[in-house]
Enzyme design. Structure first.
Site, PDB file in Angstrom:
ATOM      1  CB  VAL A 178      87.204  46.976  58.653  1.00 26.73           C
ATOM      2  CG1 VAL A 178      86.976  48.439  58.969  1.00 26.73           C
ATOM      3  CG2 VAL A 178      86.338  46.561  57.482  1.00 26.73           C
ATOM      4  CG  ASP A 206      91.721  41.622  67.624  1.00 27.42           C
ATOM      5  OD1 ASP A 206      91.280  42.070  66.533  1.00 27.42           O
ATOM      6  OD2 ASP A 206      91.283  40.583  68.161  1.00 27.42           O
ATOM      7  CG  LEU A 250      87.753  48.202  53.524  1.00 27.56           C
ATOM      8  CD1 LEU A 250      87.854  46.728  53.235  1.00 27.56           C
ATOM      9  CD2 LEU A 250      88.863  48.621  54.461  1.00 27.56           C
ATOM     10  CE  LYS A 303      79.264  48.565  54.538  1.00 29.65           C
ATOM     11  NZ  LYS A 303      80.308  48.481  53.538  1.00 29.65           N
ATOM     12  N   GLY A 344      77.857  35.261  37.802  1.00 34.56           N
ATOM     13  CA  GLY A 344      78.866  34.326  38.307  1.00 34.56           C
ATOM     14  C   GLY A 344      78.225  33.277  39.193  1.00 34.56           C
ATOM     15  N   GLY A 371      79.394  36.257  47.972  1.00 42.51           N
ATOM     16  CA  GLY A 371      79.666  35.670  49.285  1.00 42.51           C
ATOM     17  C   GLY A 371      80.375  36.703  50.131  1.00 42.51           C
ATOM     18  CB  CYS A 412      80.170  42.736  53.568  1.00 50.81           C
ATOM     19  SG  CYS A 412      81.558  43.240  54.586  1.00 50.81           S
ATOM     20  CE  LYS A 425      78.743  41.579  58.709  1.00 49.17           C
ATOM     21  NZ  LYS A 425      78.258  42.941  58.646  1.00 49.17           N
ATOM     22  NE  ARG A 474      84.975  36.926  57.319  1.00 47.33           N
ATOM     23  CZ  ARG A 474      85.226  38.054  57.998  1.00 47.33           C
ATOM     24  NH1 ARG A 474      84.704  38.235  59.194  1.00 47.33           N
ATOM     25  NH2 ARG A 474      86.001  38.996  57.499  1.00 47.33           N
TER      26      ARG A 474
HETATM   27  P1  NAD Z   1      86.971  40.638  61.264  1.00 42.49           P
HETATM   28  O1  NAD Z   1      86.229  39.473  61.823  1.00 42.49           O
HETATM   29  O2  NAD Z   1      88.017  40.421  60.242  1.00 42.49           O
HETATM   30  O3  NAD Z   1      87.631  41.484  62.444  1.00 42.49           O
HETATM   31  C1  NAD Z   1      87.013  41.779  63.657  1.00 42.49           C
HETATM   32  C2  NAD Z   1      88.090  41.791  64.726  1.00 42.49           C
HETATM   33  O4  NAD Z   1      87.512  42.235  65.959  1.00 42.49           O
HETATM   34  C3  NAD Z   1      88.690  40.420  65.009  1.00 42.49           C
HETATM   35  O5  NAD Z   1      90.094  40.489  64.888  1.00 42.49           O
HETATM   36  C4  NAD Z   1      88.266  40.094  66.435  1.00 42.49           C
HETATM   37  O6  NAD Z   1      89.222  39.331  67.142  1.00 42.49           O
HETATM   38  C5  NAD Z   1      88.122  41.503  67.004  1.00 42.49           C
HETATM   39  N1  NAD Z   1      87.262  41.592  68.192  1.00 42.49           N
HETATM   40  C6  NAD Z   1      86.065  41.002  68.437  1.00 42.49           C
HETATM   41  N2  NAD Z   1      85.615  41.358  69.655  1.00 42.49           N
HETATM   42  C7  NAD Z   1      86.523  42.203  70.176  1.00 42.49           C
HETATM   43  C8  NAD Z   1      86.626  42.906  71.413  1.00 42.49           C
HETATM   44  N3  NAD Z   1      85.658  42.816  72.345  1.00 42.49           N
HETATM   45  N4  NAD Z   1      87.716  43.659  71.638  1.00 42.49           N
HETATM   46  C9  NAD Z   1      88.702  43.756  70.704  1.00 42.49           C
HETATM   47  N5  NAD Z   1      88.648  43.115  69.515  1.00 42.49           N
HETATM   48  C10 NAD Z   1      87.588  42.353  69.264  1.00 42.49           C
HETATM   49  O7  NAD Z   1      85.829  41.610  60.725  1.00 42.49           O
HETATM   50  P2  NAD Z   1      85.963  42.647  59.510  1.00 42.49           P
HETATM   51  O8  NAD Z   1      85.808  41.929  58.234  1.00 42.49           O
HETATM   52  O9  NAD Z   1      87.135  43.531  59.733  1.00 42.49           O
HETATM   53  O10 NAD Z   1      84.619  43.498  59.740  1.00 42.49           O
HETATM   54  C11 NAD Z   1      84.475  44.396  60.821  1.00 42.49           C
HETATM   55  C12 NAD Z   1      83.241  45.227  60.570  1.00 42.49           C
HETATM   56  O11 NAD Z   1      83.425  46.025  59.388  1.00 42.49           O
HETATM   57  C13 NAD Z   1      81.965  44.424  60.332  1.00 42.49           C
HETATM   58  O12 NAD Z   1      80.874  45.123  60.861  1.00 42.49           O
HETATM   59  C14 NAD Z   1      81.863  44.379  58.826  1.00 42.49           C
HETATM   60  O13 NAD Z   1      80.541  44.207  58.374  1.00 42.49           O
HETATM   61  C15 NAD Z   1      82.379  45.751  58.439  1.00 42.49           C
HETATM   62  N6  NAD Z   1      82.954  45.837  57.095  1.00 42.49           N
HETATM   63  C16 NAD Z   1      83.752  44.829  56.631  1.00 42.49           C
HETATM   64  C17 NAD Z   1      84.307  44.937  55.352  1.00 42.49           C
HETATM   65  C18 NAD Z   1      85.155  43.833  54.800  1.00 42.49           C
HETATM   66  O14 NAD Z   1      85.388  43.840  53.582  1.00 42.49           O
HETATM   67  N7  NAD Z   1      85.619  42.877  55.584  1.00 42.49           N
HETATM   68  C19 NAD Z   1      84.066  46.080  54.569  1.00 42.49           C
HETATM   69  C20 NAD Z   1      83.279  47.102  55.099  1.00 42.49           C
HETATM   70  C21 NAD Z   1      82.725  46.969  56.369  1.00 42.49           C
END
Ligand code: NAD
Length: 436
Positions: A11, A30, A149, A203, A252, A256, A259, A262, A326
């Site tokens: 994201v 990050d 997204l 959400k 299907g 998984g 999102c 969890k 995941r």
């Molecule tokens: P991700 O695990 O891909 O990315 C999270 C990032 O945060 C990692 O790169 C990690 O190293 C970094 N991080 C962790 N702790 C940190 C800190 N203290 N300081 C700086 N960086 C730090 O996760 P994601 O899939 O991008 O999801 C992020 C959020 O968005 C979650 O809450 C998820 O539920 C939500 N979300 C995800 C999606 C998706 O499709 N992946 C879609 C909508 C919403």
């Protein structure tokens, strides 16, 4: 507008690059130095179609760093997009979010807009406000901006969202967020302003509803299998009703990803904490647990005992066009086959190496789809990558020991499979197949 995005995962990285592409100055932070080093060298640490091109065009306006202090001091609006993974009791782990909040408080020398982009449980904004009051004397404002997204289509979803949801309290925050998102809603789609709590719940409502829809499709497909109805015919029949949208109604091997599983758990947890039930969502979760190994059930009905057998498996990511593994159904299928004494040789166009690192089950990784099939007792299709849709059936016939396909995503055209004389098991489409 000077923006920081904290957390450069699926994201955060997409959001940061898209904001920079829209003309904003962006600092992406990050705490994983490997990720930041890769980005500084121009490498994208995740697979997301279109992201590399967008980053190239936005390069002059985006910086990558592990230095949160610098990002906070140099920005007005801070998007927090760190992970909120599931804990043992089903609640969301807000540890990374609160770490970032404390880091912001320590580094900030002026008031900031702190935007919770991560999916956070209802009530988190209030908790964050309390922490801000505890750790800082500056009047920061908390905004909720949940992200919708879809991995695999993330760039398009971010650049042209169906809607942008913003939870905030002040007019100033509304103006700032409207300015940031204005380039993305020129198609006329709305920016919906609401309370922080409503934004948080929106959400979870979206993800829970989609999970329910998928599990309903899966349960109905099982009944269709039993009674000899075709699920595609049923879908087109009942979704012709203008009140029922056909999108996302595809049976299907279960949902998984990082999102749905969890978020469903977190919503159930929030409901219990607030003396409410979430019976429909709980049922969707239960159905999904069974659905993840539906292909193994079909395999066992056919072979009875699979000990010592070898199966080819196509697709390791939780869905096509991503390397995210995941909670991927393939993980559960491999574990189950391992426990039954069968071997797996798997192929995925992108996610193979990541799955080898992240799955606990054992499997051999093949270099190509056809390599995975050499000498295998049957083929299992678990993710519907486009390249699996039109296989060369002559090559498949020559490679597989038995001409049997278990299609967990209804990927293949049943008449093609029939023409090449394969035994074919899919999800709820048996009548279509037998009538060919
Ligand atoms: P991700 O695990 O891909 O990315 C999270 C990032 O945060 C990692 O790169 C990690 O190293 C970094 N991080 C962790 N702790 C940190 C800190 N203290 N300081 C700086 N960086 C730090 O996760 P994601 O899939 O991008 O999801 C992020 C959020 O968005 C979650 O809450 C998820 O539920 C939500 N979300 C995800 C999606 C998706 O499709 N992946 C879609 C909508 C919403």
């Amino acid at each position: 507008m000077k923006i920081a995005v904290i957390g450069t995962g699926y994201v955060g990285l997409v959001a940061g690059v898209a904001f920079a592409d829209a003309g904003h100055k962006v600092i992406c932070v990050d705490n994983d130095p490997n990720k930041i080093n890769a980005l500084l060298e121009g490498q994208i640490p995740i697979y997301e179609p279109g992201l590399e091109d967008l980053l190239r065009s936005a390069k002059s306006r985006i910086l990558f760093t592990t230095d949160l202090n610098r990002a906070v001091q140099d920005s007005d609006v801070l998007f927090v997009a760190v992970g909120t993974p599931e804990t043992e009791d089903g609640s969301a782990d807000l540890g990374p979010t609160y770490n970032v909040i404390e880091g912001i408080c320590k580094a900030a020398e002026s008031p900031k807009f702190i935007v919770l982009k991560s999916t956070v449980p209802v009530g988190t904004s209030r908790q964050v406000e309390k922490r801000l009051a505890e750790f800082s004397s500056l009047p920061h404002e908390v905004i909720n901006n949940p992200e919708f997204l879809k991995e695999g289509a993330a760039i398009d979803d971010f650049l042209r969202p169906d809607r942008v949801v913003i939870g905030c309290k002040s007019e100033k925050a509304q103006d700032v967020m409207a300015k940031i998102y204005e380039p993305f809603v020129r198609n006329g789609h709305p920016i919906l302003f609401m309370s922080n709590t409503a934004a948080e719940l929106t959400k979870y409502a979206a993800n829970a509803f989609l999970s329910v829809k998928i599990s309903f499709a899966n349960e109905l497909a099982q009944l269709a299998d039993q009674v000899g109805a075709d699920i595609d015919e049923v879908r087109s029949g009942f979704t012709s009703d203008s009140r029922i949208n056909p999108a996302f109604f595809y049976p299907g091997s279960g949902y998984g990803g990082s999102c749905f599983p969890k978020d469903v758990q977190a919503l159930i947890h929030t409901a219990h904490k607030n003396d409410c039930t979430m019976n429909i969502v709980s049922a969707a979760d239960k159905v999904n647990d069974q659905q993840k190994t539906i292909l193994v059930q079909k395999l066992l009905s056919h072979f009875h005992d699979v000990k010592g057998m070898r199966f080819a498996l196509w697709g390791l990511s939780f869905k096509p066009r991503t390397d995210d593994v995941r909670e991927a159904p393939a993980k559960y299928i491999i574990e189950k086959l391992n426990s039954l004494g069968a071997e797996v040789v798997a192929y995925d166009p992108i996610a193979g190496t990541r799955a080898q690192k992240e799955f606990s089950g054992k499997f051999q990784l093949a270099e190509s789809a056809i390599d995975a099939c050499q000498g295998a007792d049957a083929l299992l299709i678990v993710t519907e990558w486009n390249e699996f849709r039109n296989p060369n059936y002559d090559d498949l016939s020559a490679a597989l020991k038995n001409k049997i396909i278990f299609d967990g995503r209804n990927t293949l055209n049943p008449s093609d499979v029939k023409r090449y004389d394969f035994e074919y098991y899919c999800i709820g489409r048996q009548s279509l197949f037998s009538e060919v």
